[in-house]
Structure formats: C-alpha cells, structure tokens
Design a protein around this motif. Structure first.
Motif, PDB file in Angstrom:
ATOM      1  N   ALA A  72       0.821  -1.212   0.000  1.00 34.51           N
ATOM      2  CA  ALA A  72       0.000   0.000   0.000  1.00 34.51           C
ATOM      3  C   ALA A  72       0.854   1.260   0.000  1.00 34.51           C
ATOM      4  O   ALA A  72       0.615   2.196  -0.774  1.00 34.51           O
ATOM      5  N   GLN A  73       1.853   1.288   0.897  1.00 35.31           N
ATOM      6  CA  GLN A  73       2.643   2.505   1.045  1.00 35.31           C
ATOM      7  C   GLN A  73       3.547   2.750  -0.170  1.00 35.31           C
ATOM      8  O   GLN A  73       3.699   3.889  -0.620  1.00 35.31           O
ATOM      9  N   THR A  74       4.151   1.693  -0.732  1.00 36.91           N
ATOM     10  CA  THR A  74       4.998   1.882  -1.920  1.00 36.91           C
ATOM     11  C   THR A  74       4.147   2.197  -3.148  1.00 36.91           C
ATOM     12  O   THR A  74       4.591   2.913  -4.050  1.00 36.91           O
ATOM     13  N   ALA A  75       2.900   1.668  -3.201  1.00 32.17           N
ATOM     14  CA  ALA A  75       2.042   1.941  -4.354  1.00 32.17           C
ATOM     15  C   ALA A  75       1.723   3.417  -4.463  1.00 32.17           C
ATOM     16  O   ALA A  75       1.665   3.975  -5.576  1.00 32.17           O
ATOM     17  N   VAL A  76       1.504   4.092  -3.330  1.00 31.95           N
ATOM     18  CA  VAL A  76       1.193   5.514  -3.358  1.00 31.95           C
ATOM     19  C   VAL A  76       2.379   6.304  -3.924  1.00 31.95           C
ATOM     20  O   VAL A  76       2.220   7.159  -4.806  1.00 31.95           O
ATOM     21  N   ALA A  77       3.590   5.996  -3.420  1.00 25.30           N
ATOM     22  CA  ALA A  77       4.780   6.722  -3.886  1.00 25.30           C
ATOM     23  C   ALA A  77       5.082   6.410  -5.355  1.00 25.30           C
ATOM     24  O   ALA A  77       5.365   7.305  -6.157  1.00 25.30           O
ATOM     25  N   GLY A  99      14.014  10.325  -4.669  1.00 24.57           N
ATOM     26  CA  GLY A  99      14.134   9.870  -3.280  1.00 24.57           C
ATOM     27  C   GLY A  99      13.152  10.547  -2.346  1.00 24.57           C
ATOM     28  O   GLY A  99      12.776   9.993  -1.304  1.00 24.57           O
ATOM     29  N   LEU A 100      12.687  11.765  -2.705  1.00 22.78           N
ATOM     30  CA  LEU A 100      11.696  12.461  -1.890  1.00 22.78           C
ATOM     31  C   LEU A 100      10.390  11.679  -1.800  1.00 22.78           C
ATOM     32  O   LEU A 100       9.620  11.842  -0.837  1.00 22.78           O
ATOM     33  N   PHE A 101      10.114  10.832  -2.799  1.00 22.45           N
ATOM     34  CA  PHE A 101       8.852  10.092  -2.833  1.00 22.45           C
ATOM     35  C   PHE A 101       8.985   8.661  -2.317  1.00 22.45           C
ATOM     36  O   PHE A 101       8.042   8.133  -1.717  1.00 22.45           O
ATOM     37  N   VAL A 102      10.117   8.021  -2.574  1.00 23.14           N
ATOM     38  CA  VAL A 102      10.217   6.588  -2.249  1.00 23.14           C
ATOM     39  C   VAL A 102      10.910   6.315  -0.930  1.00 23.14           C
ATOM     40  O   VAL A 102      10.696   5.247  -0.322  1.00 23.14           O
ATOM     41  N   VAL A 103      11.752   7.231  -0.457  1.00 19.18           N
ATOM     42  CA  VAL A 103      12.471   6.973   0.799  1.00 19.18           C
ATOM     43  C   VAL A 103      11.537   7.010   2.013  1.00 19.18           C
ATOM     44  O   VAL A 103      11.599   6.114   2.881  1.00 19.18           O
ATOM     45  N   PRO A 104      10.626   8.010   2.146  1.00 20.11           N
ATOM     46  CA  PRO A 104       9.744   8.028   3.333  1.00 20.11           C
ATOM     47  C   PRO A 104       8.908   6.755   3.506  1.00 20.11           C
ATOM     48  O   PRO A 104       8.851   6.219   4.621  1.00 20.11           O
ATOM     49  N   PRO A 105       8.266   6.203   2.454  1.00 15.67           N
ATOM     50  CA  PRO A 105       7.501   4.975   2.697  1.00 15.67           C
ATOM     51  C   PRO A 105       8.386   3.792   3.079  1.00 15.67           C
ATOM     52  O   PRO A 105       7.973   2.949   3.888  1.00 15.67           O
ATOM     53  N   LEU A 106       9.573   3.751   2.549  1.00 11.20           N
ATOM     54  CA  LEU A 106      10.476   2.662   2.931  1.00 11.20           C
ATOM     55  C   LEU A 106      10.882   2.793   4.402  1.00 11.20           C
ATOM     56  O   LEU A 106      10.982   1.784   5.124  1.00 11.20           O
ATOM     57  N   ALA A 107      11.086   4.037   4.845  1.00 13.09           N
ATOM     58  CA  ALA A 107      11.409   4.246   6.261  1.00 13.09           C
ATOM     59  C   ALA A 107      10.223   3.868   7.151  1.00 13.09           C
ATOM     60  O   ALA A 107      10.390   3.244   8.217  1.00 13.09           O
ATOM     61  N   MET A 108       9.014   4.208   6.722  1.00 11.44           N
ATOM     62  CA  MET A 108       7.820   3.868   7.506  1.00 11.44           C
ATOM     63  C   MET A 108       7.631   2.360   7.593  1.00 11.44           C
ATOM     64  O   MET A 108       7.251   1.817   8.644  1.00 11.44           O
ATOM     65  N   LEU A 109       7.910   1.654   6.483  1.00 14.72           N
ATOM     66  CA  LEU A 109       7.781   0.195   6.497  1.00 14.72           C
ATOM     67  C   LEU A 109       8.775  -0.446   7.452  1.00 14.72           C
ATOM     68  O   LEU A 109       8.476  -1.454   8.103  1.00 14.72           O
ATOM     69  N   THR A 110       9.946   0.144   7.524  1.00 13.27           N
ATOM     70  CA  THR A 110      10.947  -0.374   8.468  1.00 13.27           C
ATOM     71  C   THR A 110      10.432  -0.280   9.904  1.00 13.27           C
ATOM     72  O   THR A 110      10.589  -1.207  10.716  1.00 13.27           O
ATOM     73  N   VAL A 111       9.782   0.845  10.213  1.00 10.93           N
ATOM     74  CA  VAL A 111       9.219   1.018  11.562  1.00 10.93           C
ATOM     75  C   VAL A 111       8.090   0.007  11.805  1.00 10.93           C
ATOM     76  O   VAL A 111       7.975  -0.591  12.883  1.00 10.93           O
TER      77      VAL A 111
END
Length: 706
Positions: A72-77, A99-111
């Motif tokens: 879900a989160q990567t699909a939005v970015a 990176g402004l679009f794809v890095v934040p969702p990857l960081a959120m998924l890590t959390v």
C-alpha cells in the motif's frame, strides 16, 4: 477459508500482475519501469490482504497486515512517480529527486516491521466472521504519515487532471481512465478513515483496487498507454537544445528557454519584455508584413554565429500575431560549407556535374586554370563538345555503365579541349549521384595528367637508353677488351710488335666507345644555353678534329644558327667521321683536286690519296650535310640512328645516335636521304620555335630529359 472478500482481492492482484508483465514487454516506453513497479506494489497490496483476510489467528493476521502495508505505502509513492514520468516531468523521476517520494515509505515500512508499537498502540479483534477484522489504535505518527500519503495522492490526481485538460482526445481518455482508477480506492479509504464505511471497521480500498486494475487495463489496451505519452512543456521547451522565443503581437519577448538565454548571453528574466528586434537585430521586428530571414547572425562573446530561425504563428485571434521562434545553431555547417566551397574553388582538380544526357549543370572554378574557360560560359553545354572526337564513344560507354549502377563509379582517361584549341589529357572519375536529392547528376572529378604522361614517356625513354647503355657495357665493350687481353698475352709470349699494335687498336676502340657513351648520356639532356653560332667556323673546327680526314669539306653557308656551339661541333664531328669511315676512295676527281663550291674550299694536295667529299649547305628550313660515298640503303636508314648500329669493325655504332640526340636536344628534326652523288644526305630542320639558320628564334620547352 475462501470467501467473497478473498476472491475479489486475488482477482485484483492477478490483474495487476498481468499488467506488470505487459509493462515489462514494453520496457522501451517512457515510464515503463515505474509502471511495472506500481502494478507489482498493487499486487502485493491485494494479495497480502487476500491472505490476511483468510486468517483466523490474530498473529498471522498482523504478519500479513505488515506485508499488505508494504504494497500500500509503496504503491502511493510509485503511483506519483509513474504519473510524473507519464506527464513528461522526467527530472522528478531521477535521483536524487525521486528519493523524496520513495524513501519516506520505505522508512515507515521499516518502523512497521521492527517497531510497530510506534505506529499502533493497541489492537482488538472486533469481528471473526465472515472474515477476521481487527481494530487498531493508531499513534499520532501514523496520522502524520497518513497526511503525507494523501499529499502525494493529491499531487498524483492534480497531474492527471492537468493532462486530462489538454486538447488531445487520446491524452484525455488515458488520463481520465487512470484518474477514475485512482479515485475509487481513495474514496473507499476515506470512508473507512472517517468511520462511515458500509462494512464497519473494514477498509474497502484493497477490494476497490479491482476497479483500479480494470481502469489501467482499459487505458493500456484501448488508449495506447505506454505507447503514446503526453510530453510536458518543460521537455519540449525548457530542456530543448535549440533556442526558443515567444513573441506577442508587438514583437516583445514573452517567453524564452535556457538555450536561448545561453545563445544571447542573457538571463531569461532580462529577455522577457524586451523588443525582439533590439535583442536580435538580424531577426526582424515582429511585423508580419516583413519577410523574416531564415539565417540569422548573432554575435556571441565577440564571435559571429549563424542560426537557422524557424517561426510559427500561434494566435487564434486574427487581430494578434503571436509567434514562436526556434533558433538552431548552424555555425559549424556554414563553416563546413564555406570550407568546402573554398576547397573546390582552390582545387587544381576539375569538378563537373552533368545530367543523364550529358548537359553540364555545374563546373568548378578550377576550369579556368585547367582548360581556360569561364565557368558560366560552358554551363548548359554538352560535355561531348569538349571531349576529343576519338574519345567520345569510349567515354560515353563508361558513363552509361555508371548510369546503370546507382552509387557506382568508374575511372577513365580522355582528352579535353582547352579554350585555346589545344588538348590536354585528363584522368576522370565519374560517380552516379542522380538519385542524390542534393546533387541529382553524374559527378566527374578530372585531373590534368598531361605533364605526368609526358614525364612518364621521358622516363620510359630514359630507361630504354639505360638498358642500351647496359647492353653496350656488358657486351660491346667486352669484345675489344677480350681482343686486347688476347693480344697482350700473345705479345708477352712472342714479343712481336704486331701483337701490341693490336692491343693498342683495341684500347683506342674502347676509348672511342667510352667517349661516345659519355656523349650519348650528355646529349640526352635538353639544351638551356643557346646563342647564334656561325656554321662555317664550327664546321671547320669539327673537320680538323676528325682523325685521318683525307677527304674534302665543301661549305656553302654563310649564316648562323641558334645552338649550343660545343654540342653543334660534336654533331658535325660525328657526321664527318661517319662519312670518312664509310666513304669511297673513288669519290675524288681524277686529278685529286676538289671543285670550288661555296665560300670555303678545303683542298687535298695533288699527292694526297683520294677521299670522300663532304658538303655542308643550307636548306629553306635549316642545313644539310652530305657526302659522295656509297650511301645508305633505304631499308637501313632508320636503323643507323639506333644505339650500337655499325657496318664496320672499327666503328662504335654510336656516332649517328649522338647526332640524333643532339638534334632532338636542340628541338630539331633530322632526315636521312640520298645525295645527288649517291651518298648519304642528312637534312636538319631548324625552323619553328627553336630557331633556324640566319635567325635567333625563341626556344620552346623541351620534353627531353636524361
């Protein structure tokens, strides 16, 4: 266990995977990689939820919830990145901007995977049938993240709306279809977020992704998505390498790109509002009545640069004359054209272009130096009238061969008529460029090889002389050398003087041959120093130098000839020696007295043995030397001038060859006939440009060389 929810999610995931495969097959299309990643993320989102809603265990439910969150989160970015690439905003799809679009969702998924308590504080099972549903108590961090995702979704929708507002119908259909596919699941998610979902505690957005998959399939297969993509203005204008300027109806600059600012060495802010005629004086002033030039010269940093200026009128209002101007730098092309033109003008080779009928369409300026014509005077004439009549059929046969082979070429030699009526020999290479849109004819490059061929003939003659010299040295000199060696050995054994006399005679013969060879080598050269020479005095000196000259010389000349005195004397010496050596003893009168003849009378004494009588006289075009000897048969007259030809054992065979070479070096012609007394008569033609008897005529350029 399978249920309606799970089946719908599996179908949506399957459609997404199928579309991702199609995107892989169109990998060359703009944005295809982002399209594939987007559909893969949607598939993970759908299939993760399908497995999640098929679970009965809360722990397994939470695991697959995390998997679905990844999709879900990567699909939005990825959806935002794909739409930016689709609309032509390529600079936002490359690192580091992407990176402004794809890095934040990857960081959120890590959390979510490593520290889920930061995202949700508590979970509660609120329904177990027909599917397990859990309620999450989210932290403020999740709310902030939720707002960030919707900001990306808003940008995505805004770009699609912008593309859908364009005039092109195909782009509108593509954008509207994708817009509907995105808005349906977004609407379902908002119902869940605000607690008004038709199914309590259930987020319907994963199920509604089935609509997204169908809409993308329609856009892909029906509206050529990934095949025909809209291009953003910045791609066409801002990033184009050609200069771009937009003018209003008053000729003011209202827009320009970075390339144009670089051309003019001005900033874009400085250009906007300026009168175009003030910025580019050679480009006109914006008045439609004025004919704009195609080539514009702009001075950039002190350097004059050439630009091809193209303009388009874009105003829909007939009262306005808005224009778009595109500048393409053609400085290098103009320099190349000028260089080529200069090379053609300065080249010594002749370049001719004519059509399939042989009509000359172009001739290079070098025709002045090669043939002496003005280029304009021979255009539209046939090449045949400049070609030697004996060469025309052969040359045209070669041209027809080239005409039958587009792009082919052929090399041949032929003669061309100069403006003064003379002929020059040229080597030509013809190439068929009739199909070339620029040339449209037969191109012939011709090089004057007259001098080269003359030099070639000179070298061939020189090589022939060298071969003859070699033959003489290896054969003719060997005979007297063998005689001398044999008699020397005999003299040593017997001590008789007769043997040594034979050796002496052989050595004299060798000395004569060596001297004649040296004379022949020298006489092959042209004569550079000529002066009026008195024939009588030179003939007397030559006669006195002839050994054993018991004959008579009768001179009947009193004028001069333009010649080299020393070499003319050598000519007479060889002629006189030939007459004395081959003359008849019966040529004297019974009394032994010579008859008075002309201005000079060299007499033999009454007790002298009879000898040959030699006469030097004048002809209308030169002079002659004749004797009253036995003469030379007609069939042998051509051979006597050849190297080594002799009819006596004591002769060297080079005397008359020397005579022939000296005459040629002076530019004279020599003819052997019969005298009135039956002897040999040598007539020398000196008239013409070389100077004849009694006048000092100018000397021509000789082609003889040693």
């Amino acid at each position: 266990m399978p249920n309606t929810y799970v089946v719908s999610l599996v179908i949506a995931g399957g459609i997404s995977l199928a579309l991702a495969v199609v995107g892989l097959r169109r990998s060359e299309a703009v944005g295809s990689r982002w399209f594939v990643l987007l559909l893969t993320s949607i598939a993970v989102w759908c299939l993760g939820n399908a497995v999640r809603y098929g679970q009965t265990d809360p722990e397994a439910f939470l695991f697959w919830y995390r998997v679905s969150r990844f999709g879900a989160q990567t699909a939005v970015a990825l959806g935002l990145v794909f739409v930016l690439a689709y609309a032509g905003y390529d600079r936002w799809t490359r690192w580091p901007r992407v990176g402004l679009f794809v890095v934040p969702p990857l960081a959120m998924l890590t959390v979510v995977w490593l520290a889920p308590s930061i995202i949700w504080a508590d979970t509660t099972v609120v329904r177990e049938s027909p599917v397990l549903v859990m309620d999450f108590t989210y932290t403020p961090l999740f709310s902030a993240w939720y707002f960030l995702q919707y900001a990306q979704i808003a940008i995505t929708l805004g770009v699609l709306v912008m593309v859908a507002s364009r005039d092109q119908r195909l782009y509108r259909l593509q954008a509207l279809t994708m817009l509907g596919g995105v808005m349906v699941p977004v609407f379902g998610n908002l119902l869940w977020w605000f607690g008004v979902s038709p199914v309590e505690h259930l987020d319907l957005s994963p199920f509604l992704l089935l609509v997204t998959g169908v809409s993308f399939a329609v856009s892909l297969f029906s509206f050529e998505l990934l095949r025909v993509l809209p291009v953003a203005r910045h791609t066409l204008v801002a990033e184009m390498q050609d200069g771009f300027v937009a003018l209003d109806d008053d000729g003011r600059i209202v827009d320009a790109n970075a390339a144009m600012a670089g051309i003019l060495q001005r900033s874009m802010n400085d250009l906007v509002g300026e009168q175009f005629s003030a910025v580019v004086p050679d480009g006109g002033n914006g008045n439609t009545a004025e004919r704009y030039p195609e080539d514009v010269v702009v001075t950039v940093a002190g350097e004059r640069r050439h630009f091809d200026m193209r303009r388009t009128y874009v105003s829909e209002n007939s009262d306005r004359t808005d224009q778009l101007l595109v500048f393409r730098d053609i400085t290098a092309r103009r320099r190349a054209e000028k260089r080529h033109s200069r090379l053609v003008e300065e080249s010594s080779d002749l370049v001719t272009v004519f059509d399939h009928e042989g009509v000359i369409e172009y001739v290079s300026p070098s025709v002045r130096g090669v043939l002496g014509y003005n280029p304009n005077a021979i255009r539209r004439n046939s090449v045949e009238q400049f070609t030697h009549p004996e060469d025309r059929d052969r040359v045209w046969a070669d041209i027809e061969t080239v005409l039958s082979d587009p792009g082919g070429s052929v090399t041949f030699e032929h003669r061309l008529r100069r403006a003064d009526g003379s002929w020059c020999l040229v080597e030509s290479k013809a190439r068929n460029l009739v199909e070339d849109p620029v040339i449209g004819g037969i191109v012939v490059n011709s090089r004057d090889i007259t001098v080269r061929e003359d030099r070639k003939r000179q070298l061939e003659a020189q090589n022939e002389r060298l071969e003859r010299f070699t033959s003489v040295v290896s054969h003719d000199l060997r005979n007297p050398l063998g005689v001398a060696t044999g008699y020397l050995e005999l003299g040593r054994q017997t001590g008789e003087d007769a043997a040594f006399e034979e050796v002496n005679d052989a050595l004299k013969r060798m000395d004569r041959m060596i001297q004649d060879l040296l004379t022949l080598a020298r006489e092959g050269r042209t004569i550079d120093d000529k002066h009026p020479v008195d024939l009588e005095s030179v003939a007397r000196e030559a006669w006195e130098a002839v050994p054993d000259s018991t004959g008579h010389l009768l001179v009947d000349v009193s004028d001069t000839v333009t010649a080299d005195r020393q070499r003319l004397r050598e000519l007479f010496e060889n002629l006189f020696r030939n007459s004395v050596e081959h003359g008849s003893t019966n040529s004297r009168s019974e009394t032994g007295d010579a008859v008075e003849h002309g201005s000079t009378n060299i007499r033999a004494g009454p007790d002298d043995p009879p000898g040959v009588s030699v006469t030097l006289g004048e002809t209308p075009g030169g002079f002659f030397v004749e004797d009253d000897g036995p003469g030379i048969p007609p069939e042998k007259r051509d051979a006597v001038f050849e190297f080594g030809h002799t009819s006596t054992e004591s002769g060297t065979g080079f005397g008359l060859s020397i005579v022939s070479r000296i005459a040629e070096a002076h530019g004279w012609s020599v003819t052997l006939t019969e005298s009135d007394a039956g002897g040999a008569r040598f007539e020398f033609e000196t008239d013409g440009t070389t100077g004849g008897v009694g006048e000092d005529r100018p000397e021509p350029e000789s082609v003889m060389d040693d």
